[in-house]
Motif scaffolding. Structure first.
Motif, PDB file in Angstrom:
ATOM      1  N   TYR A  41       5.960   3.194   8.584  1.00 29.71           N
ATOM      2  CA  TYR A  41       5.146   4.371   8.922  1.00 29.71           C
ATOM      3  C   TYR A  41       3.777   4.081   9.011  1.00 29.71           C
TER       4      TYR A  41
ATOM      5  N   PHE B  12      -0.450   5.159   9.399  1.00 31.68           N
ATOM      6  CA  PHE B  12      -1.400   6.222   9.308  1.00 31.68           C
ATOM      7  C   PHE B  12      -2.823   5.834   9.562  1.00 31.68           C
TER       8      PHE B  12
ATOM      9  N   TYR C 156      -6.644   7.123   8.523  1.00 31.84           N
ATOM     10  CA  TYR C 156      -7.565   7.867   7.784  1.00 31.84           C
ATOM     11  C   TYR C 156      -9.032   7.898   8.003  1.00 31.84           C
TER      12      TYR C 156
ATOM     13  N   LEU D 108      -6.595  12.292   6.376  1.00 36.87           N
ATOM     14  CA  LEU D 108      -5.592  12.161   7.281  1.00 36.87           C
ATOM     15  C   LEU D 108      -5.816  12.266   8.551  1.00 36.87           C
TER      16      LEU D 108
ATOM     17  N   LYS E 252      -0.347  10.453  11.734  1.00 33.83           N
ATOM     18  CA  LYS E 252       0.523   9.622  10.988  1.00 33.83           C
ATOM     19  C   LYS E 252       1.764   9.410  12.244  1.00 33.83           C
TER      20      LYS E 252
ATOM     21  N   PHE F  49      -9.644   3.858   8.356  1.00 30.12           N
ATOM     22  CA  PHE F  49      -8.622   2.954   7.768  1.00 30.12           C
ATOM     23  C   PHE F  49      -7.441   3.027   8.453  1.00 30.12           C
TER      24      PHE F  49
ATOM     25  N   SER G 179       3.090   1.950   5.608  1.00 26.28           N
ATOM     26  CA  SER G 179       3.855   2.248   4.469  1.00 26.28           C
ATOM     27  C   SER G 179       5.371   1.882   4.972  1.00 26.28           C
TER      28      SER G 179
ATOM     29  N   PHE H 163      -3.383  -0.966   2.905  1.00 21.76           N
ATOM     30  CA  PHE H 163      -4.736  -0.525   3.920  1.00 21.76           C
ATOM     31  C   PHE H 163      -5.288  -1.725   4.658  1.00 21.76           C
TER      32      PHE H 163
ATOM     33  N   SER I 228     -12.521  -1.806   1.316  1.00 21.30           N
ATOM     34  CA  SER I 228     -11.492  -1.038   1.441  1.00 21.30           C
ATOM     35  C   SER I 228     -10.884  -0.638   0.381  1.00 21.30           C
ATOM     36  N   LEU I 229      -9.793   0.105  -0.075  1.00 19.12           N
ATOM     37  CA  LEU I 229      -9.389   0.880  -1.133  1.00 19.12           C
ATOM     38  C   LEU I 229      -8.558  -0.487  -1.764  1.00 19.12           C
TER      39      LEU I 229
ATOM     40  N   THR J 186       3.601  11.142   3.345  1.00 16.13           N
ATOM     41  CA  THR J 186       1.938  10.966   3.320  1.00 16.13           C
ATOM     42  C   THR J 186       1.197  10.974   2.009  1.00 16.13           C
ATOM     43  N   GLN J 187       0.186  10.186   2.041  1.00 23.36           N
ATOM     44  CA  GLN J 187      -0.525  10.190   0.684  1.00 23.36           C
ATOM     45  C   GLN J 187      -1.765  11.058   1.102  1.00 23.36           C
TER      46      GLN J 187
END
Lengths: 113, 115
Positions: free
Chosen positions: A32, A34, A36, A46, A49, A90, A94, A103, B43-44, B103-104
């Motif tokens: 997956y 994404f 951000y 977000l 995705k 970013f 996942s 990330f 970054s995180l 999703t987060q």
């Protein structure tokens, strides 16, 4: 473990120009994916995705990204940059069946008037 | 939908004190919540993952006795920085996920400054 590479820590574009932010992932199994966006002193929002449906994903604020399995890429684009697009972006991955995000290091987008 | 809040948004404390940061999912139940730390222009960094009703899973190098995480309900997780020191100053961001592989959704972040 997954790894995510964002080429170009800083990207500058003129207002109205095409925005292209690059993201490549390492997994051999499509994960997956994404994108951000983070504005100064704020959390992450977000944008869009990909979860194994259509390979071209449309997000908010006119952004879209295309999943290309052969290139293990998920680049973010916007046809015409706006001043309000200036922010940190970013890319995240996942693994299917996992709940941890990986990330990228982020790309700072500057829009020049 | 999918709104996550954090409180406080900014906190300044003296060295040696403890600080609690709350993370709430406002319109969904969060099976899993995550705590991240972000240094300027970086970054995180994932600190820990918590599931409601169970102990948090900490990432390597993160001191679990210093960063206490409690996921008391499906909508609330707290991070307590114990005996804070100036090197703990950072931007802490939580995220919540309604399900596995989902999703987060991120909170707005908490800026901690330890004097």
């Amino acid at each position: 473990a997954q790894s995510v590479t964002q080429l170009g820590s800083h990207v500058s574009v003129s207002e109205g120009a095409l925005v292209l932010l690059r993201c490549n992932y390492s997994s051999s199994v499509p994960p997956y994916l994404f994108w951000y966006v983070q504005y100064p002193n704020q959390g992450l929002q977000l944008l869009l995705k990909y979860t194994s449906a259509a390979t071209l994903v449309k997000g908010i604020n006119g952004f879209e990204a295309e999943f290309k399995k052969s290139e293990t890429s998920f680049h973010l684009t916007k046809p015409s940059a706006h001043m309000s697009d200036a922010a940190e972006y970013f890319c995240a991955v996942s693994e299917i069946g996992g709940n941890q995000f990986y990330f990228g290091t982020g790309t700072s987008l500057t829009v020049i008037p | 939908g999918a709104v996550v809040s954090q409180h406080p948004s900014w906190v300044i404390c003296k060295s040696g004190t403890s600080v609690k940061i709350e993370c709430r999912s406002l319109d969904f139940q969060a099976t899993t919540m995550f705590w991240y730390r972000q240094f300027p222009k970086q970054s995180l960094m994932l600190m820990a993952t918590s599931n409601e009703g169970s102990k948090a899973t900490y990432e390597q190098g993160v001191e679990k006795d210093k960063f206490l995480i409690n996921h008391a309900s499906l909508t609330l997780s707290t991070l307590t920085v114990t005996s804070a020191h100036p090197e703990d100053s950072s931007f802490y961001i939580c995220s919540a996920s309604p399900g596995l592989t989902d999703t987060q959704y991120f909170g707005p972040g908490t800026r901690l400054t330890v004097l």
